[in-house]
Design a protein around this motif. Structure first.
Motif, PDB file in Angstrom:
ATOM      1  N   UNK B  40       0.821  -1.218   0.000  1.00 23.66           N
ATOM      2  CA  UNK B  40       0.000   0.000   0.000  1.00 23.66           C
ATOM      3  C   UNK B  40       0.852   1.264   0.000  1.00 23.66           C
ATOM      4  N   UNK B  41       2.097   1.173   0.452  1.00 28.10           N
ATOM      5  CA  UNK B  41       2.976   2.349   0.363  1.00 28.10           C
ATOM      6  C   UNK B  41       3.190   2.745  -1.106  1.00 28.10           C
ATOM      7  N   UNK B  42       3.450   1.759  -1.940  1.00 29.07           N
ATOM      8  CA  UNK B  42       3.665   2.060  -3.352  1.00 29.07           C
ATOM      9  C   UNK B  42       2.367   2.459  -4.051  1.00 29.07           C
ATOM     10  N   UNK B  80      -6.930  -6.384  -5.542  1.00 34.67           N
ATOM     11  CA  UNK B  80      -6.206  -6.529  -4.277  1.00 34.67           C
ATOM     12  C   UNK B  80      -4.725  -6.635  -4.612  1.00 34.67           C
ATOM     13  N   UNK B  81      -3.908  -5.810  -3.949  1.00 34.69           N
ATOM     14  CA  UNK B  81      -2.450  -5.894  -4.114  1.00 34.69           C
ATOM     15  C   UNK B  81      -1.889  -6.465  -2.823  1.00 34.69           C
ATOM     16  N   UNK B  82      -1.254  -7.645  -2.909  1.00 39.21           N
ATOM     17  CA  UNK B  82      -0.848  -8.328  -1.682  1.00 39.21           C
ATOM     18  C   UNK B  82       0.563  -8.882  -1.831  1.00 39.21           C
ATOM     19  N   UNK B  83       1.315  -8.874  -0.752  1.00 37.60           N
ATOM     20  CA  UNK B  83       2.656  -9.425  -0.762  1.00 37.60           C
ATOM     21  C   UNK B  83       2.671 -10.934  -0.555  1.00 37.60           C
ATOM     22  N   UNK B 180       5.370   6.541   1.767  1.00 37.04           N
ATOM     23  CA  UNK B 180       4.761   5.919   2.947  1.00 37.04           C
ATOM     24  C   UNK B 180       3.372   6.511   3.141  1.00 37.04           C
ATOM     25  N   UNK B 181       2.409   5.625   3.360  1.00 32.34           N
ATOM     26  CA  UNK B 181       1.017   6.036   3.479  1.00 32.34           C
ATOM     27  C   UNK B 181       0.781   6.843   4.750  1.00 32.34           C
ATOM     28  N   UNK B 182      -0.049   7.869   4.638  1.00 37.32           N
ATOM     29  CA  UNK B 182      -0.485   8.614   5.827  1.00 37.32           C
ATOM     30  C   UNK B 182      -1.335   7.681   6.686  1.00 37.32           C
TER      31      UNK B 182
END
Lengths: 171, 200
Positions: B40-42, B80-83, B180-182
């Motif tokens: 989610x940062x990217x 969904x973007x998942x590692x 980096x996400x707020x």
């Protein structure tokens, strides 16, 4: 007088709760079967309770009210999903727990996980209602859903063996 | 080509580059759920679309959250973007997706073989587990490794046509996230609901 599971189903419908993921439970079987038989509801089994909390969260954000069904031991798997998702994101997840571990439990593990449930909910300030009486069931579920939606917080309904009959062990 | 690509011969790409490529294809207010950490940062760094949800905790739940959105809004495509580490924590969700067969759900798995944000400890996918093969085994037939960037673009474009749930595996490098996400869960959730038309 309708049965407990008929009242839960009709109250969910009245409250426009359309999505009901669950992890199976013996005591909840008549409710689960009735949900499957009613086209108003989309209901299906999940592989883990926290998965169901995620689905309920996504559905709410997409505009659909959702409830999740689980048993006491399953509740033991969801504190992180509550503390890091549903509570901080203000998601009115409607959580129905079939209470095991009390009033005739035969499995020590169930009895111990039951002891953790209310302290976890209290520590997160998540409201919970232990329902023992079929006469107050509809009122509690209806009003508590309205409140959860209004204040944007999860709520847990703990359905006692006094209400459901529980799982019986012939000693 | 895509169907023949395995984890062994898929090109190692960059998560931020691929995230930008994915977002560039979104023209119809598609929802995107970014999993915990660098996924989610990217997504945040690629541009703060109102239809993005940034998952700050609840490791492993990006796909279940996206599934919930997809069920609530069947006319909207949901990503969904998942590692790799996150998916390994919640593999059962693949079986649930396969059972329900939502036509509007695409799952993108960023596989760099490490738990990057916790210090680079190896994931099981670095040694043995093939996450695309696992997804196929769970019943998601439309699961493929992206061979390279062009193949990734093509797989995303194909998935946007809908019809069946899709999983796209992408081998990625260990480069840091681009931002980096707020960290404001209520703001994130409220913006997302407005982006989905649920709130005004």
């Amino acid at each position: 007088m309708p049965s407990w599971h008929e009242i839960v189903l009709s109250t969910l419908k009245k409250s426009d709760v359309r999505l009901v993921p669950y992890v199976p439970d013996r005591v909840f079987t008549p409710l689960i079967e009735a949900l499957h038989d009613d086209n108003f509801f989309t209901t299906f089994p999940c592989t883990r309770e926290e998965e169901a909390i995620g689905i309920v969260t996504g559905a709410w954000m997409g505009g659909m009210r959702a409830a999740v069904l689980m048993q006491t031991s399953g509740f033991g798997t969801i504190p992180n999903a509550l503390a890091s998702l549903a509570v901080p994101c203000q998601i009115p997840a409607l959580i129905f727990v079939s209470e095991r571990g009390t009033l005739g439990e035969f499995n020590l593990g169930q009895a111990l996980v039951c002891r953790t449930m209310r302290p976890v909910l209290d520590s997160l300030a998540v409201e919970h209602h232990t329902i023992t009486d079929v006469n107050t069931l509809a009122f509690i579920v209806d009003r508590a859903i309205k409140q959860a939606v209004a204040i944007q917080q999860p709520v847990t309904f703990i359905l006692s063996p006094l209400l459901t009959g529980g799982k019986v062990f012939e000693a | 080509m895509a169907g023949n690509t395995t984890a062994h011969n898929a090109k190692v790409m960059n998560r931020f580059d691929l995230t930008k490529r994915l977002v560039a294809q979104l023209k119809r207010e598609e929802a995107v759920v970014g999993g915990i950490g660098n996924a989610n940062f990217d997504l945040w760094a690629a541009g703060q679309r109102p239809q993005n949800f940034y998952m700050l905790g609840s490791m492993g739940l990006a796909i279940p959250i996206a599934l919930g959105v997809a069920l609530a809004q069947p006319k909207r495509h949901v990503f969904a973007l998942e590692g790799d580490g996150s998916l390994l924590m919640q593999l059962g969700c693949l079986a649930t997706v396969a059972m329900l067969r939502p036509q509007n759900l695409t799952m993108v798995i960023w596989d760099n073989g490490v738990y990057q944000i916790t210090g680079g400890q190896p994931t099981a996918s670095a040694e043995a587990a093939d996450l695309v093969a696992i997804a196929r085994g769970a019943g998601i037939a439309n699961s493929n490794w992206a061979a390279d960037e062009a193949d990734f673009d093509a797989l995303v474009a194909a998935s946007l046509k809908g019809g069946a749930p899709t999983l796209i595996g992408a081998r990625i490098d260990k480069g840091p996230p681009a931002g980096a996400t707020e960290r404001d869960p209520v703001k994130i959730r409220e913006n997302f609901m407005r982006g989905l038309g649920v709130r005004k």
